[in-house]
Enzyme design. Sequence first.
Site, PDB file in Angstrom:
ATOM      1  N   GLU A  17       0.823  -1.225   0.000  1.00 42.24           N
ATOM      2  CA  GLU A  17       0.000   0.000   0.000  1.00 42.24           C
ATOM      3  C   GLU A  17       0.850   1.265   0.000  1.00 42.24           C
ATOM      4  O   GLU A  17       1.719   1.434   0.855  1.00 42.24           O
ATOM      5  CB  GLU A  17      -0.926  -0.011   1.230  1.00 42.24           C
ATOM      6  CG  GLU A  17      -1.946   1.116   1.184  1.00 42.24           C
ATOM      7  CD  GLU A  17      -2.973   1.049   2.305  1.00 42.24           C
ATOM      8  OE1 GLU A  17      -2.840   0.222   3.214  1.00 42.24           O
ATOM      9  OE2 GLU A  17      -3.928   1.863   2.245  1.00 42.24           O
TER      10      GLU A  17
ATOM     11  N   LYS B  81      -7.401  -0.640  11.564  1.00 41.68           N
ATOM     12  CA  LYS B  81      -6.786  -1.017  10.270  1.00 41.68           C
ATOM     13  C   LYS B  81      -5.579  -0.111  10.020  1.00 41.68           C
ATOM     14  O   LYS B  81      -4.519  -0.559   9.564  1.00 41.68           O
ATOM     15  CB  LYS B  81      -7.816  -0.905   9.135  1.00 41.68           C
ATOM     16  CG  LYS B  81      -7.340  -1.436   7.785  1.00 41.68           C
ATOM     17  CD  LYS B  81      -6.551  -0.429   6.951  1.00 41.68           C
ATOM     18  CE  LYS B  81      -6.132  -1.010   5.607  1.00 41.68           C
ATOM     19  NZ  LYS B  81      -5.254  -0.091   4.858  1.00 41.68           N
TER      20      LYS B  81
ATOM     21  N   ASP C  72       3.906 -14.597  11.447  1.00 38.50           N
ATOM     22  CA  ASP C  72       2.552 -15.006  11.073  1.00 38.50           C
ATOM     23  C   ASP C  72       1.599 -13.828  11.286  1.00 38.50           C
ATOM     24  O   ASP C  72       1.183 -13.561  12.410  1.00 38.50           O
ATOM     25  CB  ASP C  72       2.174 -16.210  11.959  1.00 38.50           C
ATOM     26  CG  ASP C  72       0.802 -16.773  11.649  1.00 38.50           C
ATOM     27  OD1 ASP C  72      -0.022 -16.046  11.048  1.00 38.50           O
ATOM     28  OD2 ASP C  72       0.544 -17.927  12.021  1.00 38.50           O
TER      29      ASP C  72
ATOM     30  N   HIS D  15      -2.087  10.702   0.618  1.00 37.14           N
ATOM     31  CA  HIS D  15      -2.165   9.301   0.199  1.00 37.14           C
ATOM     32  C   HIS D  15      -2.310   9.201  -1.322  1.00 37.14           C
ATOM     33  O   HIS D  15      -1.594   8.442  -1.976  1.00 37.14           O
ATOM     34  CB  HIS D  15      -3.343   8.626   0.906  1.00 37.14           C
ATOM     35  CG  HIS D  15      -3.579   7.215   0.497  1.00 37.14           C
ATOM     36  ND1 HIS D  15      -2.692   6.210   0.794  1.00 37.14           N
ATOM     37  CD2 HIS D  15      -4.591   6.636  -0.191  1.00 37.14           C
ATOM     38  CE1 HIS D  15      -3.143   5.072   0.307  1.00 37.14           C
ATOM     39  NE2 HIS D  15      -4.301   5.307  -0.299  1.00 37.14           N
TER      40      HIS D  15
END
Length: 430
Positions: free
Chosen positions: A87, A271, A287, A385
């Site tokens: 991202e 998030k 993991d 962004h």
Amino acid sequence: MDQAQKISSRLEGYRNKAPNERLDQLATATGLSQGDSAALAGQGVLTVERANGMIENVIGIFEMPMGVATNFTINGDDILIPMAVEEPSVVAAASYMARIARDNGGFVTSSTLPVMRAQVQVIGVTDPFGARSRILGAKERIIETANSRDAFLVKLGGGCKDIEVHVFPESRRGPMVVMHLLVDVRDAMGANAVNTMAEAVAPIVEEVTGGSVRLRILSNLADLRLSRATVTLTEQSLATKEFSGRRIMDGILDAYEFARIDPYRAATHNKGIMNGVDPVVVATGNDWRAIEAGAHAYAARSGQYTSLTTWEEDKEGRLVGTLEMPMAVGLVGGATKTHPAAQAALRVMNVKSASHLGEIIVAVGLAQNMAALRALATEGIQRGHMALHARNIAIAAGATGADIERIAAELARLGDVRTDKARELLEQSR
Ligand SMILES: CC(C)(COP(=O)([O-])OP(=O)([O-])OC[C@H]1O[C@@H](n2cnc3c(N)ncnc32)[C@H](O)[C@@H]1OP(=O)([O-])[O-])[C@@H](O)C(=O)NCCC(=O)NCCSC(=O)C[C@@](C)(O)CC(=O)[O-]
Ligand SMILES: NC(=O)C1=CN([C@@H]2O[C@H](COP(=O)(O)OP(=O)(O)OC[C@H]3O[C@@H](n4cnc5c(N)ncnc54)[C@H](OP(=O)(O)O)[C@@H]3O)[C@@H](O)[C@H]2O)C=CC1
């Protein structure tokens, strides 16, 4: 390089260099070997042959960009942090907030002992509370049996330290008793170690309860294995050309309150935290499903899903941010040992223990949350962004080479970051 030697994570102009120049600078700063540099560059070091030994039905390798977050100071030490992520703006945002944080002394971190829980589910007991007492009475035997399965871990100072018994008297399948083994797993993520122990003690649990053991597996709600990061920021250090420090601080406090009270916002807020956490987890071969599961279960531990971070104002009028979350990461076992880039990433950060790695990861998570809240509460997420995402859009529209930056810059300037527009600009220039 002498690993005790201090490095500077403030690499001015790093963003403007070519990838190979950045890699050289990183290698020089951290004393990386040629092999480690090649692994981080992804130059065929994870071979198909090796991958074939890692998972099943292998057909190839899936590649991801590897970036480096700059500017981090953690507990007084500068550190450069590898991040594997697809991202845009994540690495930039972390580096930006770390730059502000370093002017305020950086991040302060701590952690609990690396204790994981393994659960042993017992059904078919009619006296669940009596069964609980009998399990607790057999505690020493259970711990001894568990530890007999991992003498090496015990030698390292780890091993099963205690047990807990949870009773569910009225499940839809009858009374259920669940024993937890509390295992200090040292520098392992610990899943395999604790699962082996849980399976080993199951016969004792059946014997003393008179019930039947079903599941024997670790819990990803690793609430005894927490990492914490704190940052304390003055109002002045937050100020930009457009917004006062006070305005930004109030914006972050209002944004935090929104996430604290509203689960719809908390999911997005968390998030944003995982935008920082996962790339370091991935870069070190850990993991990430386990970390994600632990994070969200921990965020819901009060019964209402809420923010993993807190943002407050202290008596001196400074903004104080904290992040505490389960952090089941390891330096041994899993892909941490088999993926060459994971080992190189650990060496870049001079990681000393699994807890040390966990603390680095939460510092990045906190920085990332701060970046998102700062942007959202002021100019909005799109300017910063989308300007970086514009490069993805330019590539998707067919731009190559120097055209990528040129088209991206034009899209950002127009404030119209769409593939159609990128195609139009490309055609005009051909
Ligand atoms: C993107 C920025 C940093 C731009 O911010 P800016 O003000 O344009 O940055 P700048 O050009 O003034 O540079 C400031 C510093 O940022 C870093 N930086 C800046 N640009 C680069 C770059 N190209 N490459 C590398 N580093 C960069 C770099 O450290 C630089 O300082 P330097 O070291 O150069 O002196 C800012 O707008 C920002 O932090 N935005 C937030 C971005 C973000 O949160 N992205 C995550 C994706 S959105 C999402 O998924 C989650 C979300 C938002 O929904 C979560 C939530 O809702 O809570
Ligand atoms: N729900 C979940 O999250 C689950 C996850 N997994 C997977 O489990 C894997 C991780 O399991 P994990 O147990 O960490 O891995 P491993 O079993 O591969 O490695 C751990 C072992 O390494 C040895 N070891 C060597 N040095 C150290 C040290 N300094 N500290 C601690 N142990 C050391 C220990 O014992 P010894 O040498 O004696 O063996 C230890 O048991 C991951 O791949 C994960 O994806 C698996 C099942 C479920």
